[in-house]
Design a protein around this motif. Structure first.
Motif, PDB file in Angstrom:
ATOM      1  N   LYS A  28      93.870  16.493 -10.015  1.00  0.00           N
ATOM      2  CA  LYS A  28      92.437  16.810  -9.926  1.00  0.00           C
ATOM      3  C   LYS A  28      91.588  15.895 -10.822  1.00  0.00           C
ATOM      4  CE  LYS A  28      92.685  21.576  -8.446  1.00  0.00           C
ATOM      5  NZ  LYS A  28      92.266  22.937  -8.723  1.00  0.00           N
ATOM      6  N   PHE A 135      80.473   9.224 -11.417  1.00  0.00           N
ATOM      7  CA  PHE A 135      81.887   9.150 -11.827  1.00  0.00           C
ATOM      8  C   PHE A 135      82.042   9.232 -13.332  1.00  0.00           C
ATOM      9  CE2 PHE A 135      80.810   4.548 -11.479  1.00  0.00           C
ATOM     10  CZ  PHE A 135      81.010   4.186 -12.798  1.00  0.00           C
ATOM     11  N   ILE A 169      83.227   2.604  -9.515  1.00  0.00           N
ATOM     12  CA  ILE A 169      84.652   2.784  -9.825  1.00  0.00           C
ATOM     13  C   ILE A 169      85.419   1.530  -9.416  1.00  0.00           C
ATOM     14  CG2 ILE A 169      86.707   4.034  -9.054  1.00  0.00           C
ATOM     15  CD1 ILE A 169      85.589   6.353 -10.050  1.00  0.00           C
TER      16      ILE A 169
HETATM   17  N1  ACO Z   1      84.237  26.629 -16.063  1.00  0.00           N
HETATM   18  C1  ACO Z   1      85.384  25.991 -16.318  1.00  0.00           C
HETATM   19  N2  ACO Z   1      86.281  25.693 -15.377  1.00  0.00           N
HETATM   20  C2  ACO Z   1      86.032  26.064 -14.128  1.00  0.00           C
HETATM   21  C3  ACO Z   1      84.854  26.733 -13.782  1.00  0.00           C
HETATM   22  C4  ACO Z   1      83.951  27.031 -14.816  1.00  0.00           C
HETATM   23  N3  ACO Z   1      82.769  27.636 -14.579  1.00  0.00           N
HETATM   24  N4  ACO Z   1      84.886  26.972 -12.465  1.00  0.00           N
HETATM   25  C5  ACO Z   1      86.036  26.447 -12.003  1.00  0.00           C
HETATM   26  N5  ACO Z   1      86.714  25.903 -13.016  1.00  0.00           N
HETATM   27  C6  ACO Z   1      87.991  25.209 -12.961  1.00  0.00           C
HETATM   28  C7  ACO Z   1      88.863  25.597 -11.799  1.00  0.00           C
HETATM   29  O1  ACO Z   1      89.594  26.757 -12.087  1.00  0.00           O
HETATM   30  C8  ACO Z   1      89.735  24.367 -11.671  1.00  0.00           C
HETATM   31  O2  ACO Z   1      90.756  24.377 -12.627  1.00  0.00           O
HETATM   32  P1  ACO Z   1      92.321  24.546 -12.189  1.00  0.00           P
HETATM   33  O3  ACO Z   1      92.695  23.294 -11.489  1.00  0.00           O
HETATM   34  O4  ACO Z   1      93.001  24.713 -13.483  1.00  0.00           O
HETATM   35  O5  ACO Z   1      92.366  25.735 -11.309  1.00  0.00           O
HETATM   36  C9  ACO Z   1      88.802  23.246 -12.075  1.00  0.00           C
HETATM   37  O6  ACO Z   1      87.705  23.835 -12.754  1.00  0.00           O
HETATM   38  C10 ACO Z   1      88.218  22.498 -10.904  1.00  0.00           C
HETATM   39  O7  ACO Z   1      87.762  23.406  -9.938  1.00  0.00           O
HETATM   40  P2  ACO Z   1      88.214  23.331  -8.426  1.00  0.00           P
HETATM   41  O8  ACO Z   1      87.643  24.501  -7.739  1.00  0.00           O
HETATM   42  O9  ACO Z   1      89.692  23.123  -8.332  1.00  0.00           O
HETATM   43  O10 ACO Z   1      87.434  22.056  -7.949  1.00  0.00           O
HETATM   44  P3  ACO Z   1      87.979  20.620  -7.549  1.00  0.00           P
HETATM   45  O11 ACO Z   1      88.631  19.965  -8.690  1.00  0.00           O
HETATM   46  O12 ACO Z   1      88.702  20.678  -6.297  1.00  0.00           O
HETATM   47  O13 ACO Z   1      86.585  19.903  -7.260  1.00  0.00           O
HETATM   48  C11 ACO Z   1      84.753  18.625  -7.998  1.00  0.00           C
HETATM   49  C12 ACO Z   1      85.544  19.882  -8.215  1.00  0.00           C
HETATM   50  C13 ACO Z   1      85.646  17.406  -8.246  1.00  0.00           C
HETATM   51  C14 ACO Z   1      83.614  18.567  -8.988  1.00  0.00           C
HETATM   52  C15 ACO Z   1      84.206  18.581  -6.539  1.00  0.00           C
HETATM   53  O14 ACO Z   1      83.472  19.725  -6.316  1.00  0.00           O
HETATM   54  C16 ACO Z   1      83.333  17.416  -6.285  1.00  0.00           C
HETATM   55  O15 ACO Z   1      82.107  17.486  -6.410  1.00  0.00           O
HETATM   56  N6  ACO Z   1      83.920  16.260  -5.914  1.00  0.00           N
HETATM   57  C17 ACO Z   1      83.194  15.026  -5.696  1.00  0.00           C
HETATM   58  C18 ACO Z   1      83.062  14.296  -7.027  1.00  0.00           C
HETATM   59  C19 ACO Z   1      82.470  12.926  -6.789  1.00  0.00           C
HETATM   60  O16 ACO Z   1      82.951  12.184  -5.950  1.00  0.00           O
HETATM   61  N7  ACO Z   1      81.399  12.585  -7.535  1.00  0.00           N
HETATM   62  C20 ACO Z   1      80.730  11.339  -7.315  1.00  0.00           C
HETATM   63  C21 ACO Z   1      81.495  10.322  -8.017  1.00  0.00           C
HETATM   64  S1  ACO Z   1      81.118   8.754  -7.516  1.00  0.00           S
HETATM   65  C22 ACO Z   1      82.084   8.399  -6.210  1.00  0.00           C
HETATM   66  O17 ACO Z   1      81.627   8.460  -5.136  1.00  0.00           O
HETATM   67  C23 ACO Z   1      83.461   7.958  -6.469  1.00  0.00           C
END
Ligand code: ACO
Length: 704
Positions: A28, A135, A169
């Protein structure tokens, strides 16, 4: 609303960093960020946050931000979009200073409301937000890599600000391959709060950063950006890559000013005005950044080309002209300095031609000359592969002569052309940050950009002042037109605006009867023009609503009757306000002057070759307003038709000073009267020096 006063330096050099959504799952993003922070050697406190608790990479995991005892300078958010607002609110209450929101799914996908709420909460608590949809950030001074990039980032002197996350990136990987060290790389994403201007404030003062590369897709708050860029380029070069050179957006614009402006032309003009260098491709930008980061600064503007081939020498000479590099031209001194290393059938003129038989030691000697000669400020070294030059000597020769230049504090660039040995040499030398290129133009362009960035520090024209214009009178005219539910001003209203701004216009008055028309005509004098005034008839000539060359009282009476008759026939229900009786403008140089409020950059002034061929000639220049007289002069000098204003073939110089005055007045109108969105005067007829100009036809668009 409180706007945060936290020093932007904290974003780049935080003492403590929380990762909300730090994950135990190594696949992740929340884990990758943690891994990069820890393996990157960040020395501050790291706080992973995840409801599961436990430990990640040797760091205690907190279940909530509130559980952290100490302060948190920066928190990165890597949780799904629907939870982000809550996390932001909790961080704000905790007193976190900056947030990096990695999460996607906000304004870039139409979810603008949630993004606005995030900004509102942050502002209320004095917290600043980077992102969302980013990122992350790498900062060499803090050894902090809070990105989810795959490879390690090399520390160095180039700062990259990028609006595209994916490209950013990828650039991290590419900089590593190219051995370009970074002082920072920041992903800006949706720019809901922090934008390029904020980040530049840090980079201006950051000593690690020698050159800044920006990738921009769109500009939101251009006036702030202009001011930040102006200040940045006073201290260090800025290279920008902007996507979107397409003209499609421009096609829709209503006026000439709009259609000629096109957002890209304006972007280009503003970047030039700010002293920013614009690159077309990533490779070009990287070449320039690397050169600018490592090269000594030239002390003067005289360069020498040293070559073993006449052809590449000529190409380099052409390239020098394109990139405004001056060649050293003291022939006697060139002969004296290079005579001993150039064979009798070579040339000591610039390019200095060592000819095809040149060996490494000949290059060594020839390339030592500029390092010791006080008249030569920079060197362009060219090499074509030959059998007489031992290929194994190529890399050592270039390394040694490059070092001599560095020691002497003089710029040098190399273009080497040939087969496998040459290509291998390029790879090896570039890896060692020696400025070697496989193409003459590439090499010369790097030196050209160094000169350009140095010039831009001294060529800025300084502070600007608005013209003294009667804003209250202009506002009254706009009030009247808006009350009439119009989005444009009538010709006589346009003239009144020009009069209130002090822009010289032909004498004109509106007549409501034949008798009045005759009286006005006698006051103004002949020849005259008469034009219909009607909000229902925009294309006056098509309606037979214009009469030219009126020379006496009888012609005034005939024209009055004919115009009324023609217009009634053209549009029976047209409301006719009267007939404008105008001084007929004498011939002069026709210039177009325009101004508009650009959605990104605010007030923009345009000037160019005017008259009916304006769209064909497309000889126009733009500037962000405000600017001063010196900048207006620079703008005029950019025009291909500028010699017409200077006077060609014995013609006298035109009243350039009066035209400059008009440009500043038109800019002031747009800046001071926000309800005026577009002004176009075509033509402004410019007469001989001190004889002024006449703004003949002004079209003005307004908005409520
Ligand atoms: N506080 C703390 N932790 C939390 C909370 C909270 N309020 N809510 C959830 N979490 C935890 C989850 O339990 C999980 O942990 P785990 O793996 O131990 O269970 C972790 O945070 C992540 O949550 P997930 O629901 O598993 O989310 P995921 O990792 O699948 O996705 C993300 C999250 C990456 C932010 C996604 O929603 C997203 O936006 N992805 C796109 C990111 C991106 O590409 N940004 C642009 C970058 S630039 C480019 O284009 C490359």
């Amino acid at each position: 609303m409180t706007k945060n006063s936290s020093n932007i330096r904290t974003l780049f050099e935080p003492k403590s960093f929380a990762v909300i959504g730090a994950s135990h799952d190594t696949d992740k993003i929340g884990y990758k960020i943690m891994n990069n922070i820890v393996s990157g050697g960040y020395a501050g406190k790291v706080y992973p946050i995840n409801p599961q608790g436990g430990e990640i990479l040797g760091n205690r995991v907190y279940k909530n931000i509130e559980d952290i005892e100490g302060d948190v300078d920066v928190a990165s958010v890597v949780i799904p979009a629907k939870f982000v607002l809550d996390a932001v609110t909790r961080c704000a209450k905790k007193g976190v200073k900056f947030m990096q929101i990695i999460t996607s799914g906000f304004s870039e996908t139409g979810n603008t409301e949630e993004e606005k709420k995030i900004v509102a909460v942050a502002r209320e608590h004095g917290m600043r937000v980077l992102g969302p949809n980013i990122f992350g950030l790498y900062s060499a001074p803090a050894s902090l890599n809070s990105t989810f990039s795959a490879g390690t980032v090399l520390p160095g002197h180039v700062a990259i600000l990028t609006q595209s996350g994916a490209l950013g990136i990828a650039l991290i990987g590419k900089t590593a391959v190219e051995n370009i060290g970074l002082s920072t790389i920041v992903s800006i994403g949706n720019k809901c709060d922090i934008d390029e201007a904020d980040l530049l404030e840090y980079l201006i003062k950051n000593d690690d950063t020698r050159v800044i590369l920006m990738y921009i897709e769109g500009v939101k708050n251009g006036e702030r950006l202009i001011s930040a860029l102006m200040r940045t380029t006073d201290t260090k070069p800025v290279v920008v890559i902007k996507s979107g050179r397409s003209k499609r957006g421009a096609m829709a614009a209503a006026s000439h000013t709009g259609s000629l402006a096109g957002s890209d032309n304006i972007f280009d003009a503003i970047m030039k005005q700010c002293g920013v260098i614009r690159a077309d491709s990533i490779d070009e930008a990287f070449n320039w950044c690397k050169f600018l980061a490592f090269s000594p600064k030239p002390k003067g503007n005289k360069s020498v080309i040293i070559t073993n081939g006449g052809g590449v020498g000529v190409m380099a000479t052409d390239a020098c002209e394109r990139y405004a590099i001056d060649l050293y031209d003291d022939q006697a001194e060139l002969k004296r300095a290079f005579e001993s290393v150039v064979p009798s059938f070579g040339s000591t003129k610039n390019p200095v031609d060592l000819t095809g038989g040149a060996k490494a030691q000949d290059y060594d000697l020839a390339l030592s000359v500029p390092t010791a000669n006080p008249g030569i400020d920079a060197t362009i070294a060219l090499y074509c592969e030959t059998a007489t030059f031992e290929s194994a000597d190529l890399v050592p020769m270039i390394k040694a002569t490059h070092k001599k230049h560095l020691d002497a504090g003089k710029p040098v660039c190399y273009a080497i052309v040939g087969g496998t040995a040459v290509e291998d040499a390029i790879i090896r030398l570039r890896h060692d940050n020696v400025p070697v290129y496989g193409d003459v133009y590439q090499a010369v362009s790097c030196l050209g950009m160094l000169y350009r960035s140095e010039r831009s520090k001294t060529e800025k024209t300084g502070p600007a002042e608005d013209a003294d214009i009667d804003i209250a009178a202009i506002n009254r005219i706009v009030d009247g037109a808006l009350a009439d539910k119009r989005s444009f001003l009538l010709a006589n209203e346009g003239s009144a605006v020009m009069r209130a701004a002090g822009v010289s216009i032909p004498q004109t008055k509106v007549a409501h009867s034949i008798e009045q028309a005759v009286q006005i005509a006698e006051e103004i004098g002949y020849p005259l023009v008469m034009k219909i005034v009607s909000k229902d008839i925009l294309h006056k000539s098509d309606a037979g609503g214009v009469a030219l060359d009126i020379d006496n009282k009888e012609e005034v009476m005939d024209a009055y009757e004919a115009i009324i008759k023609n217009c009634q026939a053209y549009k029976a229900d047209a409301h006719i306000d009267g007939i404008e009786v105008c001084e007929m403008v004498q011939k002069g140089t026709e210039i177009i002057v325009g101004a508009r409020r650009d959605a990104s950059f605010g007030p923009i002034v345009m000037c160019g070759f005017g008259g009916i061929y304006v769209e064909v000639m497309k000889d126009v220049a733009f500037r962000g307003y405000p600017f001063n007289k010196a900048e207006a002069m620079k703008m005029l000098k950019e025009l291909r038709s500028f010699p017409l204003l200077l006077g060609v073939r014995g013609e006298p110089r035109k009243d350039i000073e009066g035209l400059i005055d008009a440009l500043i007045k038109v800019g002031t109108i747009i800046r001071k009267c926000p309800r005026i969105t577009d002004i176009e005067i075509n033509p402004v007829v410019v007469y001989e020096q001190k004889r002024g100009h006449k703004a003949v036809d002004s079209r003005i668009l307004i908005t409520g």
